[in-house]
Design a protein around this motif. Structure first.
Motif, PDB file in Angstrom:
ATOM      1  N   LEU A   1       9.223 -11.206   2.985  1.00 18.95           N
ATOM      2  CA  LEU A   1       8.051 -10.375   3.077  1.00 18.95           C
ATOM      3  C   LEU A   1       7.234 -10.611   1.816  1.00 18.95           C
ATOM      4  N   ILE A   2       5.972 -11.015   1.969  1.00 21.91           N
ATOM      5  CA  ILE A   2       5.094 -11.243   0.826  1.00 21.91           C
ATOM      6  C   ILE A   2       3.907 -10.312   0.964  1.00 21.91           C
ATOM      7  N   SER A   3       3.669  -9.499  -0.084  1.00 24.50           N
ATOM      8  CA  SER A   3       2.624  -8.482   0.009  1.00 24.50           C
ATOM      9  C   SER A   3       2.196  -8.033  -1.379  1.00 24.50           C
ATOM     10  N   ASP A   4       1.049  -7.355  -1.435  1.00 23.02           N
ATOM     11  CA  ASP A   4       0.670  -6.663  -2.669  1.00 23.02           C
ATOM     12  C   ASP A   4       1.060  -5.193  -2.578  1.00 23.02           C
ATOM     13  N   PHE A   5       1.598  -4.771  -1.438  1.00 23.29           N
ATOM     14  CA  PHE A   5       2.104  -3.425  -1.173  1.00 23.29           C
ATOM     15  C   PHE A   5       1.044  -2.336  -1.343  1.00 23.29           C
ATOM     16  N   SER A   6      -0.220  -2.714  -1.222  1.00 26.23           N
ATOM     17  CA  SER A   6      -1.274  -1.712  -1.396  1.00 26.23           C
ATOM     18  C   SER A   6      -1.414  -0.807  -0.175  1.00 26.23           C
ATOM     19  N   GLY A   7      -0.977  -1.243   0.994  1.00 24.84           N
ATOM     20  CA  GLY A   7      -1.066  -0.417   2.191  1.00 24.84           C
ATOM     21  C   GLY A   7       0.261   0.206   2.576  1.00 24.84           C
ATOM     22  N   TRP A   8       1.106   0.428   1.592  1.00 28.57           N
ATOM     23  CA  TRP A   8       2.457   0.939   1.811  1.00 28.57           C
ATOM     24  C   TRP A   8       2.418   2.319   2.451  1.00 28.57           C
ATOM     25  N   SER A   9       3.256   2.517   3.466  1.00 34.43           N
ATOM     26  CA  SER A   9       3.312   3.822   4.137  1.00 34.43           C
ATOM     27  C   SER A   9       4.686   4.002   4.771  1.00 34.43           C
ATOM     28  N   GLU A  10       4.937   5.179   5.279  1.00 36.87           N
ATOM     29  CA  GLU A  10       6.197   5.448   5.974  1.00 36.87           C
ATOM     30  C   GLU A  10       6.322   4.579   7.225  1.00 36.87           C
ATOM     31  N   GLN A  11       5.224   4.339   7.908  1.00 39.67           N
ATOM     32  CA  GLN A  11       5.242   3.497   9.106  1.00 39.67           C
ATOM     33  C   GLN A  11       5.654   2.069   8.751  1.00 39.67           C
ATOM     34  N   VAL A  12       5.131   1.555   7.652  1.00 33.49           N
ATOM     35  CA  VAL A  12       5.512   0.216   7.200  1.00 33.49           C
ATOM     36  C   VAL A  12       6.998   0.192   6.865  1.00 33.49           C
ATOM     37  N   LEU A  13       7.480   1.224   6.190  1.00 29.63           N
ATOM     38  CA  LEU A  13       8.900   1.289   5.844  1.00 29.63           C
ATOM     39  C   LEU A  13       9.766   1.290   7.096  1.00 29.63           C
ATOM     40  N   LYS A  14       9.377   2.006   8.132  1.00 31.23           N
ATOM     41  CA  LYS A  14      10.143   2.016   9.389  1.00 31.23           C
ATOM     42  C   LYS A  14      10.236   0.616   9.982  1.00 31.23           C
ATOM     43  N   ILE A  15       9.136  -0.113   9.958  1.00 30.26           N
ATOM     44  CA  ILE A  15       9.121  -1.478  10.491  1.00 30.26           C
ATOM     45  C   ILE A  15      10.035  -2.373   9.658  1.00 30.26           C
ATOM     46  N   ILE A  16       9.956  -2.247   8.348  1.00 29.64           N
ATOM     47  CA  ILE A  16      10.792  -3.057   7.461  1.00 29.64           C
ATOM     48  C   ILE A  16      12.269  -2.740   7.686  1.00 29.64           C
TER      49      ILE A  16
ATOM     50  N   ASP B   1      18.271 -10.880   6.888  1.00 28.41           N
ATOM     51  CA  ASP B   1      18.232 -10.767   5.434  1.00 28.41           C
ATOM     52  C   ASP B   1      16.755 -10.714   5.057  1.00 28.41           C
ATOM     53  N   LEU B   2      16.424  -9.900   4.091  1.00 21.33           N
ATOM     54  CA  LEU B   2      15.022  -9.716   3.731  1.00 21.33           C
ATOM     55  C   LEU B   2      14.883  -9.678   2.219  1.00 21.33           C
ATOM     56  N   ILE B   3      13.885 -10.392   1.719  1.00 19.26           N
ATOM     57  CA  ILE B   3      13.509 -10.368   0.313  1.00 19.26           C
ATOM     58  C   ILE B   3      12.022 -10.059   0.276  1.00 19.26           C
ATOM     59  N   ALA B   4      11.612  -9.158  -0.618  1.00 10.35           N
ATOM     60  CA  ALA B   4      10.205  -8.787  -0.730  1.00 10.35           C
ATOM     61  C   ALA B   4       9.602  -9.435  -1.965  1.00 10.35           C
ATOM     62  N   GLY B   5       8.464 -10.081  -1.785  1.00 11.75           N
ATOM     63  CA  GLY B   5       7.714 -10.649  -2.896  1.00 11.75           C
ATOM     64  C   GLY B   5       6.469  -9.822  -3.131  1.00 11.75           C
ATOM     65  N   LEU B   6       6.376  -9.207  -4.295  1.00  6.87           N
ATOM     66  CA  LEU B   6       5.209  -8.405  -4.655  1.00  6.87           C
ATOM     67  C   LEU B   6       4.251  -9.286  -5.449  1.00  6.87           C
TER      68      LEU B   6
END
Length: 108
Positions: A1-16, A24-29
């Motif tokens: 997952l590559i993002s700037d995380f500016s639109g972070w929300s509970e809905q996004v967290l549910k999807i993740i 396996d998931l790695i997040a790139g900020l």
């Protein structure tokens, strides 16, 4: 997952979390180093494409507040992702991406 995380929300967290159940998931900020610390810049303008804002980077209190807010946001994102066993790789937009990713993956 590559993002700037500016639109972070509970809905996004549910999807993740759903993605994480079977993958396996790695997040790139991705971030601008200026967000981390204003050390050499005293004046600049930011824009969203429609509006421009002059940033008072020469104001020491502004610099300290901005840097603290960036660090707090990064820590909050990292803590939330750690709860779901998702490593966070902070990647700045100044240095070569591949070198950063290799270095960060070596630390996992």
């Amino acid at each position: 997952l590559i993002s700037d995380f500016s639109g972070w929300s509970e809905q996004v967290l549910k999807i993740i979390k759903r993605i994480r159940q079977h993958n396996d998931l790695i997040a790139g900020l991705v971030f601008d180093p200026l967000a981390e610390e204003f050390t050499t810049t005293t004046h600049f303008v930011v824009s969203d494409g429609n509006y421009q804002l002059e940033v008072p980077a020469s104001d020491e209190n502004f610099r300290k507040d901005y840097t603290r807010n960036f660090q707090l946001s990064l820590a909050a994102i990292r803590a939330l992702l750690q709860q779901h066993d998702i490593p966070l790789l902070p990647i700045n937009n100044f240095q070569p991406c591949l070198a950063q990713v290799r270095s960060l993956l070596g630390k996992l």
